[in-house]
Design an enzyme around this catalytic site. Structure first.
Site, PDB file in Angstrom:
ATOM      1  N   LYS A   1     -13.297   3.877 -21.612  1.00 22.19           N
ATOM      2  CA  LYS A   1     -13.899   2.696 -22.240  1.00 22.19           C
ATOM      3  C   LYS A   1     -13.119   1.480 -21.763  1.00 22.19           C
ATOM      4  O   LYS A   1     -11.994   1.241 -22.206  1.00 22.19           O
ATOM      5  CB  LYS A   1     -13.837   2.763 -23.767  1.00 22.19           C
ATOM      6  CG  LYS A   1     -14.684   1.641 -24.374  1.00 22.19           C
ATOM      7  CD  LYS A   1     -14.307   1.274 -25.786  1.00 22.19           C
ATOM      8  CE  LYS A   1     -13.253   0.211 -25.856  1.00 22.19           C
ATOM      9  NZ  LYS A   1     -13.608  -1.094 -25.297  1.00 22.19           N
TER      10      LYS A   1
ATOM     11  N   GLU B   1       0.443   3.014 -23.791  1.00 20.18           N
ATOM     12  CA  GLU B   1       1.099   1.929 -23.044  1.00 20.18           C
ATOM     13  C   GLU B   1       0.787   0.642 -23.802  1.00 20.18           C
ATOM     14  O   GLU B   1      -0.340   0.159 -23.751  1.00 20.18           O
ATOM     15  CB  GLU B   1       0.539   1.825 -21.619  1.00 20.18           C
ATOM     16  CG  GLU B   1       0.801   3.031 -20.748  1.00 20.18           C
ATOM     17  CD  GLU B   1       2.241   3.170 -20.348  1.00 20.18           C
ATOM     18  OE1 GLU B   1       3.027   2.215 -20.532  1.00 20.18           O
ATOM     19  OE2 GLU B   1       2.606   4.251 -19.856  1.00 20.18           O
TER      20      GLU B   1
ATOM     21  N   CYS C   1       1.914  -7.225 -19.563  1.00 15.86           N
ATOM     22  CA  CYS C   1       2.762  -6.593 -20.591  1.00 15.86           C
ATOM     23  C   CYS C   1       4.234  -6.602 -20.202  1.00 15.86           C
ATOM     24  O   CYS C   1       5.089  -6.492 -21.077  1.00 15.86           O
ATOM     25  CB  CYS C   1       2.277  -5.180 -20.850  1.00 15.86           C
ATOM     26  SG  CYS C   1       2.069  -4.244 -19.332  1.00 15.86           S
TER      27      CYS C   1
ATOM     28  N   GLU D   1       4.516 -10.898 -29.181  1.00 16.10           N
ATOM     29  CA  GLU D   1       3.994 -10.939 -27.816  1.00 16.10           C
ATOM     30  C   GLU D   1       2.981 -12.081 -27.741  1.00 16.10           C
ATOM     31  O   GLU D   1       1.975 -12.058 -28.454  1.00 16.10           O
ATOM     32  CB  GLU D   1       3.316  -9.603 -27.490  1.00 16.10           C
ATOM     33  CG  GLU D   1       2.850  -9.531 -26.057  1.00 16.10           C
ATOM     34  CD  GLU D   1       2.149  -8.215 -25.719  1.00 16.10           C
ATOM     35  OE1 GLU D   1       1.306  -7.766 -26.524  1.00 16.10           O
ATOM     36  OE2 GLU D   1       2.437  -7.661 -24.647  1.00 16.10           O
TER      37      GLU D   1
HETATM   38  P1  NAD Z   1      -6.350  -4.562 -27.361  1.00 16.41           P
HETATM   39  O1  NAD Z   1      -5.403  -3.637 -28.011  1.00 16.41           O
HETATM   40  O2  NAD Z   1      -6.994  -5.603 -28.167  1.00 16.41           O
HETATM   41  O3  NAD Z   1      -7.551  -3.727 -26.713  1.00 16.41           O
HETATM   42  C1  NAD Z   1      -7.308  -2.684 -25.792  1.00 16.41           C
HETATM   43  C2  NAD Z   1      -8.527  -1.786 -25.765  1.00 16.41           C
HETATM   44  O4  NAD Z   1      -8.645  -1.148 -27.035  1.00 16.41           O
HETATM   45  C3  NAD Z   1      -9.847  -2.514 -25.514  1.00 16.41           C
HETATM   46  O5  NAD Z   1     -10.671  -1.716 -24.690  1.00 16.41           O
HETATM   47  C4  NAD Z   1     -10.434  -2.612 -26.918  1.00 16.41           C
HETATM   48  O6  NAD Z   1     -11.842  -2.702 -26.930  1.00 16.41           O
HETATM   49  C5  NAD Z   1      -9.967  -1.294 -27.505  1.00 16.41           C
HETATM   50  N1  NAD Z   1      -9.944  -1.249 -28.980  1.00 16.41           N
HETATM   51  C6  NAD Z   1      -9.820  -2.287 -29.863  1.00 16.41           C
HETATM   52  N2  NAD Z   1      -9.845  -1.815 -31.127  1.00 16.41           N
HETATM   53  C7  NAD Z   1      -9.967  -0.474 -31.053  1.00 16.41           C
HETATM   54  C8  NAD Z   1     -10.025   0.573 -32.011  1.00 16.41           C
HETATM   55  N3  NAD Z   1      -9.958   0.322 -33.325  1.00 16.41           N
HETATM   56  N4  NAD Z   1     -10.133   1.845 -31.586  1.00 16.41           N
HETATM   57  C9  NAD Z   1     -10.175   2.134 -30.266  1.00 16.41           C
HETATM   58  N5  NAD Z   1     -10.128   1.181 -29.299  1.00 16.41           N
HETATM   59  C10 NAD Z   1     -10.031  -0.099 -29.690  1.00 16.41           C
HETATM   60  O7  NAD Z   1      -5.593  -5.163 -26.105  1.00 16.41           O
HETATM   61  P2  NAD Z   1      -6.113  -6.249 -25.062  1.00 16.41           P
HETATM   62  O8  NAD Z   1      -6.155  -7.562 -25.768  1.00 16.41           O
HETATM   63  O9  NAD Z   1      -7.346  -5.753 -24.380  1.00 16.41           O
HETATM   64  O10 NAD Z   1      -4.931  -6.227 -23.984  1.00 16.41           O
HETATM   65  C11 NAD Z   1      -3.739  -6.890 -24.183  1.00 16.41           C
HETATM   66  C12 NAD Z   1      -2.685  -5.934 -24.707  1.00 16.41           C
HETATM   67  O11 NAD Z   1      -2.542  -4.841 -23.796  1.00 16.41           O
HETATM   68  C13 NAD Z   1      -1.316  -6.564 -24.778  1.00 16.41           C
HETATM   69  O12 NAD Z   1      -0.679  -6.191 -25.983  1.00 16.41           O
HETATM   70  C14 NAD Z   1      -0.582  -5.965 -23.589  1.00 16.41           C
HETATM   71  O13 NAD Z   1       0.815  -5.945 -23.714  1.00 16.41           O
HETATM   72  C15 NAD Z   1      -1.170  -4.615 -23.534  1.00 16.41           C
HETATM   73  N6  NAD Z   1      -0.983  -4.012 -22.205  1.00 16.41           N
HETATM   74  C16 NAD Z   1      -0.028  -3.047 -22.049  1.00 16.41           C
HETATM   75  C17 NAD Z   1       0.199  -2.488 -20.801  1.00 16.41           C
HETATM   76  C18 NAD Z   1       1.236  -1.426 -20.604  1.00 16.41           C
HETATM   77  O14 NAD Z   1       1.229  -0.796 -19.557  1.00 16.41           O
HETATM   78  N7  NAD Z   1       2.120  -1.179 -21.548  1.00 16.41           N
HETATM   79  C19 NAD Z   1      -0.563  -2.920 -19.713  1.00 16.41           C
HETATM   80  C20 NAD Z   1      -1.527  -3.901 -19.907  1.00 16.41           C
HETATM   81  C21 NAD Z   1      -1.729  -4.443 -21.171  1.00 16.41           C
END
Ligand code: NAD
Length: 494
Positions: free
Chosen positions: A176, A251, A285, A382
């Site tokens: 997804k 992650e 991140c 963050e």
């Molecule tokens: P997010 O957590 O809002 O969303 C990530 C994904 O989860 C999206 O596809 C979203 O639709 C889905 N999602 C949201 N609510 C959900 C739920 N209740 N159940 C299942 N899935 C759900 O994150 P974002 O805003 O898309 O990305 C930014 C975040 O990602 C930052 O915190 C960043 O640090 C992190 N990130 C981490 C890494 C890593 O390798 N550690 C890499 C890239 C981004």
């Protein structure tokens, strides 16, 4: 005008139109609608998981060479379609073309090529007669169906980081993507079929987190859930998987310390801080987030970073001279602006930026917040925007204390010419990656993954294959005796 009307899902080797509400992908650099589609709901998640379950056994039986062949051809196809993938990544995420062309797309292809090789190198312990009377061997079997949930910041790379090791290990996948940025993930699935991946092994469902995301993480047909995104959502995903005892890999967020010692090459540290904080408009991140700088060079560092940040060019991501693009959305840009405002109100010094420039998209100027309070939101949370905070440190112990004073532990960097100092800091800072005299470079061969609130498990490298494999011990009796010697422990032999 939409550029194209896309089916938001790819299930069983073919494009599928979702049954949810209509949704638009919007270019955050100019507000233009890039694509429109109907969102996936739990109905499409159901179909995708069924398709993956049906395809998984055959793919698990494919030889390592066959899996390697598909991944290698997919790497080549990604490169062959680089121009189109770059254009889509720029349009949906607002990235500068330079970043997409030099980092996102070649990085994705390199990662696929790495896992083509890794598919053939699934090593285990030697088979041996550990008990004396049995031959023990290790089988490393695919876990089955993987449900992957990805963020919007590096759409293709984040998809590939999960999909490539899963396919190399012999798993089937339902991914997804973020509904904000699904286009390159959908293209990846089409290219995978063109590369020879059997239909149903890789499925895409583009829906919201609350709908398709929750349906996927909670689905009983998903054996392991791998997630990249925020810490808050990662914990929800983990709770959902825990209800059925499914494995998870997370992650999550980061708040990387950038530790400068008094003996550092200051020019290198200043350039490293600007590049490390501003990559992908700070939506990374591992981005440098907390500069922790020796008192004696602190003001020079602040002045140097501020001067360089003022020179950073923003604008149309397709423009050749543009360095950084907008934030992913106006809502996210406004959140970044509010955090900076609150930090200012609490006494932080805005040494650079601190405002939204007069541009049509969701832009925010590169910002340096000096003298932030240790307990402030800007220093703790963050921000995920082009904002670097800075504080002075009083020596090595204080520097390491400040670096570790966070719930996150994804990445860190230390800047010094003293090898002992570098070694101590890299040993004592709790983070999944510590760079010495650099910040950001990432390679397919080495693991990426956090400690603490940054999650657990690894992406990239041979370590990530572990997330998609189950270890099985096979113990074969080799004496052929009907009455085994050890039976005596349980009952006296007659
Ligand atoms: P997010 O957590 O809002 O969303 C990530 C994904 O989860 C999206 O596809 C979203 O639709 C889905 N999602 C949201 N609510 C959900 C739920 N209740 N159940 C299942 N899935 C759900 O994150 P974002 O805003 O898309 O990305 C930014 C975040 O990602 C930052 O915190 C960043 O640090 C992190 N990130 C981490 C890494 C890593 O390798 N550690 C890499 C890239 C981004």
């Amino acid at each position: 005008m939409t550029r194209h009307d896309v089916p938001g899902c790819f299930i069983g080797g073919a494009p599928v139109v979702g049954t949810g509400e209509r949704h638009a992908v919007v270019n955050p650099a100019n507000g233009e609608r890039v694509a429109e589609f109907a969102l996936a709901t739990s109905a499409e998640v159901e179909a995708a998981v069924a398709s993956a379950r049906a395809a998984a056994p055959e793919w698990a039986k494919a030889t390592p060479a066959e899996r390697a062949g598909v991944l290698g051809r997919l790497a080549a196809l990604v490169l062959a379609h680089a121009d189109e993938l770059v254009a889509e990544e720029v349009a949906q995420a607002g990235k500068p073309r330079r970043l997409a062309a030099e980092f996102d797309i070649p990085g994705s292809a390199d990662n696929l090529a790495f896992f083509a090789g890794a598919a053939r190198l699934l090593e285990g312990k030697a088979s041996a007669e550990y008990s004396g009377g049995h031959t023990s061997s290790i089988r490393r079997e695919p876990v089955g169906v993987v449900g992957t949930i990805a963020p919007w910041n590096y759409p293709l790379q984040m998809a590939v980081w999960k999909v490539a090791p899963a396919l190399a290990a012999g798993c089937a996948v339902v991914i997804k993507p973020s509904e904000l940025t699904p286009l390159t993930t959908l293209r990846l699935a089409e290219l995978a079929v063109a590369a020879g991946l059997p239909a149903g092994v890789l499925n895409v469902v583009t829906g919201t987190g609350a709908d398709a995301g929750e349906a996927l993480s909670g689905h009983p047909g998903v054996d392991v859930v791998t997630f990249t995104g925020s810490t808050a959502v990662g914990r929800k995903v983990m709770a959902s998987a825990a209800k059925r005892g499914a494995r998870v890999q997370l992650e999550l967020g980061g708040k990387a310390p950038f530790v400068v010692f008094e003996d550092a090459d200051l020019e290198a540290a200043v350039h490293g801080a600007v590049a490390g904080a501003l990559i992908n408009s700070g939506q990374d991140c591992t981005a440098a987030a907390r500069a922790i700088v020796a008192e004696s060079v602190y003001e020079d560092f602040v002045a140097g970073v501020a001067e360089l940040m003022e020179k950073v060019v923003q604008g149309d991501p397709l423009g050749d001279g543009v360095d950084i693009g907008p934030q992913i959305s106006f809502a996210h840009r406004d959140r970044v602006a509010q955090i900076v405002q609150r930090a200012k109100a609490e006494g932080a010094r805005v040494a650079a930026g601190g405002f939204a420039p007069d541009l049509p998209g969701a832009f925010y100027r590169p910002t340096l917040l000096a003298d932030v309070a240790e307990d402030s939101e800007a220093y703790r949370a963050e921000i995920f925007g082009p904002v670097l905070t800075a504080r002075a440190h009083k020596g090595d112990d204080d520097a390491i204390r400040q670096a570790n004073d966070t719930e996150y532990g994804l990445a860190a960097s230390v800047w010094t010419k003293d090898i002992y100092r570098a070694q101590r800091a890299s040993r004592e800072i709790r983070a999944g990656c510590v760079w010495v005299n650099d910040h950001i470079p990432i390679i397919s061969e080495m693991p990426h993954g956090g400690f603490g609130a940054s999650g657990f498990g690894k992406d990239l490298s041979a370590y990530s294959l572990e997330e998609y494999l189950a270890v099985k011990h096979v113990m074969s009796e080799i004496t052929g005796e009907s009455k085994k010697g050890w039976h005596r422990t349980i009952f006296a032999l007659r």
